[in-house]
Design an enzyme around this catalytic site. Structure first.
Site, PDB file in Angstrom:
ATOM      1  N   ASP A   7       0.865  -1.162   0.000  1.00 26.19           N
ATOM      2  CA  ASP A   7       0.000   0.000   0.000  1.00 26.19           C
ATOM      3  C   ASP A   7       0.911   1.224   0.000  1.00 26.19           C
ATOM      4  O   ASP A   7       2.108   1.125   0.295  1.00 26.19           O
ATOM      5  CB  ASP A   7      -0.903  -0.035   1.245  1.00 26.19           C
ATOM      6  CG  ASP A   7      -1.791   1.182   1.354  1.00 26.19           C
ATOM      7  OD1 ASP A   7      -2.461   1.511   0.359  1.00 26.19           O
ATOM      8  OD2 ASP A   7      -1.801   1.822   2.425  1.00 26.19           O
ATOM      9  N   ASP A   9      -0.215   5.058   0.946  1.00 34.67           N
ATOM     10  CA  ASP A   9      -0.460   6.107   1.935  1.00 34.67           C
ATOM     11  C   ASP A   9      -0.465   5.553   3.357  1.00 34.67           C
ATOM     12  O   ASP A   9      -1.154   4.575   3.654  1.00 34.67           O
ATOM     13  CB  ASP A   9      -1.787   6.796   1.636  1.00 34.67           C
ATOM     14  CG  ASP A   9      -1.789   7.431   0.252  1.00 34.67           C
ATOM     15  OD1 ASP A   9      -0.762   8.025  -0.112  1.00 34.67           O
ATOM     16  OD2 ASP A   9      -2.803   7.316  -0.453  1.00 34.67           O
TER      17      ASP A   9
END
Length: 227
Positions: A7, A9
């Site tokens: 991922d 953020d």
């Protein structure tokens, strides 16, 4: 060859690039600051709570982008990278991705944030693939305001990852070791699919789930070590 998925953020970046892009647009006067910030904060709160309607959000985000010619958008993004993103990229995050690249792993960033915002960011982490929500482009490369395909949020990350791997002639279950690093409970569907899920800078909901499942926890921005 193993598979390493990340991922973006609050996992590789200690910020939310989608929300920060909105804040940047407001700061430089590209949008009406007060009303836009209010909407931007509301969408972000829905994301954090796991209640975001990804299609409606992406329609909102892409409509904003469609107001500008592509050359102007790209110039604004270069400023965004220089002022906001690059100062936030920490060496331990780059080193973690590099470790997998150096091992010969197939590496991808899988993010719910759209491709326009995240492509230049992903390039800062080396030769990685990017799976992100795709805006429709016209013949001149301008963003039309429409979403291509489906969002890359929640179970959508599984769908898009499976499709990407199929294009490369792979399936997720054929990798002896597959890793996914994420901070959010929104990513539990993909975390459940890999052999080595790693809760990275997890929020409270993911931390509780990880502890229940016995997953390792990596506080990347504190000490760079798994627990």
């Amino acid at each position: 060859m193993n598979l390493a998925l990340f991922d973006l953020d609050h996992t590789l970046l200690p910020l939310d690039s989608d929300h920060e892009w909105g804040e940047f647009l407001a700061r430089i006067g590209a949008v009406e600051a007060e009303s836009f910030r209010k909407a931007n904060d509301q969408w972000f709160a829905h994301y954090q709570a796991g209640t975001l309607d990804p299609i409606k959000y992406l329609e909102f985000a892409f409509e904003i982008l469609s107001r500008f010619p592509r050359a102007q958008l790209d110039e604004m993004h270069r400023q965004f990278m220089q002022e906001v993103v690059q100062p936030a990229i920490l060496p331990q995050a780059v080193a973690l991705v590099k470790k997998h690249l150096d091992a010969g792993d197939l590496v991808a960033i899988v993010t719910a944030t759209n491709h326009f915002v995240t492509k230049p960011i992903a390039e800062q982490f080396g030769r990685v693939h990017l799976i992100a929500a795709m805006p429709e482009l016209d013949a001149q490369g301008n963003i039309t305001g429409k979403l291509v395909g489906t969002p890359t949020l929640g179970a959508g990350k599984v769908t898009h990852t499976d499709a990407w791997l199929a294009e490369l002639g792979h399936t997720l279950d054929k990798f002896e070791r597959s890793y996914f690093y994420s901070d959010s409970q929104n990513d539990i569907p993909l975390l459940e699919r890999v052999t080595h899920p790693i809760a990275t800078n997890p929020n409270a909901k993911l931390l509780a789930h990880a502890q229940e499942r016995g997953w390792p926890v990596l506080n990347l921005f504190e000490d760079g070590h798994a627990q």
